[in-house]
Design an enzyme around this catalytic site. Structure first.
Site, PDB file in Angstrom:
ATOM      1  NE  ARG A  41      -4.558  -1.667   1.767  1.00  0.00           N
ATOM      2  CZ  ARG A  41      -4.968  -2.135   2.602  1.00  0.00           C
ATOM      3  NH1 ARG A  41      -4.987  -2.048   4.091  1.00  0.00           N
ATOM      4  NH2 ARG A  41      -5.941  -2.847   2.361  1.00  0.00           N
ATOM      5  CE  LYS A 227     -20.932 -16.584   6.482  1.00  0.00           C
ATOM      6  NZ  LYS A 227     -20.977 -15.365   7.987  1.00  0.00           N
ATOM      7  N   GLY A 380     -11.106  -8.178  -1.537  1.00  0.00           N
ATOM      8  CA  GLY A 380      -9.686  -8.802  -0.765  1.00  0.00           C
ATOM      9  C   GLY A 380      -9.527 -10.174  -1.204  1.00  0.00           C
ATOM     10  N   GLY A 403     -13.621  -3.966   0.497  1.00  0.00           N
ATOM     11  CA  GLY A 403     -14.901  -3.260   0.682  1.00  0.00           C
ATOM     12  C   GLY A 403     -15.156  -2.244  -0.317  1.00  0.00           C
TER      13      GLY A 403
END
Ligand code: ADP
Ligand code: MG
Length: 423
Positions: A41, A227, A380, A403
């Protein structure tokens, strides 16, 4: 949402103090030694920082790191919730917890990577930051402390945003990983300064925004992960846009069970079965091809060394659980991406963390590496899977925000993007 935002190239930064929001939320060694275990990052922020310096700007960089308790009271509350005895909690321990989330190690690494000094402030908008920002000269870099040390950060407190803005003359956001949050340093500050994007956000908007607004067709979306409940927004939004939707990963079993299949001990969200049927209906109504697994690799336990067998979808024996898509499904899915114009992939096809159950994910990654399609990886774990399996440099774009990319694909407005100036 308008994705056509002004960038650093559209403004004159020469001689200006620029507040640059980065995503320096890097993983650190758990032993508190301050060792950064992955500096990706920090490296990702270099092009924008270097550009601003080359333009003759003074760069005041800021970022959050982790989830510090900004006050002693919130520290006590959080620790008590974790089962600690409130009487045993000291201010000293709270300060230590903050020190572990200081950006000082980031300043040191950034300095090495830039090959020039990076000044570090002891606070975010306090006296040290104010003094150092005031004295900053063109070509110099100052890093403020963890923005979440200020309790106003996550509340998007206008007073904090105004203080941050007060140190600079221009705001540049390059923290794509944080644009889905309306915080003082990611959104609020744009109320007080002209606000533009850096190169990282520019690229995310161009590639992902382009694929959502005006995709090169056919657009194939591959959706997996664990999920249904965490991907409903993405499935629902992409059903409006995509030509083909491919379902894999743990969420496939909720679809299978909804259609009357036997899923054994596989991941199942019974509450979402009806929704799965609705999505199948929506796909049929819209003429979107929706592909579900036709076979599955199932295991006798959730473990890397589990015994495994391939069975037809919907025929998983009791005591077994599906951990990957099967070989017939692999060829079906690889065929489906062959002639795609654009592929958006979010969510691994199986439990890729266990090598025995990574084949489906790997085969899809390989298929994407061979297409001429624009290939976009969001999420991610999906990004980690593609990197781990060695296909990262074969993809058009791997999103830098987990996200944030998910919310982008859900069609939601991203506060940290919406606040930037339109072109
Ligand atoms: P992303 O971060 O890319 O959005 P998710 O967080 O939704 O992806 O899902 C990633 C996780 O899903 C991985 O840790 C993977 O092990 C898990 N997963 C994939 N397939 C299965 C499965 N069949 N059963 C259980 N977990 C699964
Ligand atoms: Mg994930």
């Amino acid at each position: 949402m308008n994705y056509n935002k002004k960038t650093v190239r559209d403004v004159d930064a020469a001689g200006k103090k620029v507040l640059l929001r980065c995503d320096f939320n890097v993983p650190m060694a758990k032993d508190g030694s301050g060792v950064i275990t992955d500096d990706k990052r920090i490296r990702a922020a270099l092009p924008t920082i270097q550009y601003l310096l080359d333009q003759g700007a003074a760069v005041i960089a800021c970022s959050h790191m982790g989830k510090p308790a900004a006050t002693f009271e919130t520290y006590v509350k959080k620790q008590t919730e974790k089962g600690k005895d409130p009487a045993s909690l000291t201010e000293e321990a709270w300060k230590q917890s903050l020190a572990a989330l200081s950006l000082k190690p980031v300043a040191a690494r950034l300095s090495e990577l830039l090959g020039r000094e990076v000044l570090m402030a002891d606070d975010v908008v306090g006296p040290d930051a104010q003094a150092k920002a005031a004295a900053l000269q063109p070509g110099q870099v100052l890093l403020l402390e963890n923005t979440r040390f200020e309790k106003g950060e996550t509340k998007n407190d206008p007073a904090l945003a105004e203080k941050l803005a007060g140190m600079a003359e221009l705001y540049v956001s390059d923290a794509f990983g944080a644009v889905h949050r309306a915080h003082a340093s990611t959104a609020g500050v744009a109320q007080y300064l002209p606000a533009v994007s850096g190169f990282l956000i520019q690229r995310e908007l161009e590639v992902i925004g382009g694929a959502l607004a005006n995709p090169k067709r056919p657009l194939v979306a591959i959706l997996g992960g664990s999920k249904v409940s965490s991907k409903i927004g993405v499935i629902n939004n992409l059903l409006e846009i995509a030509d083909t939707i491919i379902i894999g990963g743990g969420m496939a079993y909720t679809f299978s069970a909804a259609q009357g299949g036997q899923v054994g001990d596989s991941l199942l969200e019974a509450d979402w079965m009806e929704y799965a049927l609705e999505m199948l209906q929506k796909a049929a109504d819209k003429g979107v091809k929706l592909l579900l697994p036709v076979d599955t690799v199932c295991a006798d336990k959730f473990a890397p060394d589990a015994a495994s067998q391939v069975v037809k979808a919907g025929q998983i024996p009791d005591g077994w659980q599906g951990l990957d898509i099967g070989p017939e499904t692999v060829s079906l899915y690889c065929d489906a991406v062959k002639d795609a114009g654009t592929v958006i992939w979010n969510g691994p096809m199986g439990v890729f963390e266990f090598p025995a159950f990574a084949k489906g994910t790997e085969a899809v990654a390989e298929a994407l590496s061979k297409t001429d399609a624009i290939t976009i990886i969001g999420g991610g774990d999906s990004a980690a899977a593609v990197q781990q399996l060695g296909y990262a440099d074969k993809m058009t774009h791997i999103s830098t925000g987990g996200g944030a990319s998910l919310e982008f694909m859900e069609g939601k407005e991203l506060p940290g993007v919406a606040c930037l100036l339109d072109k």
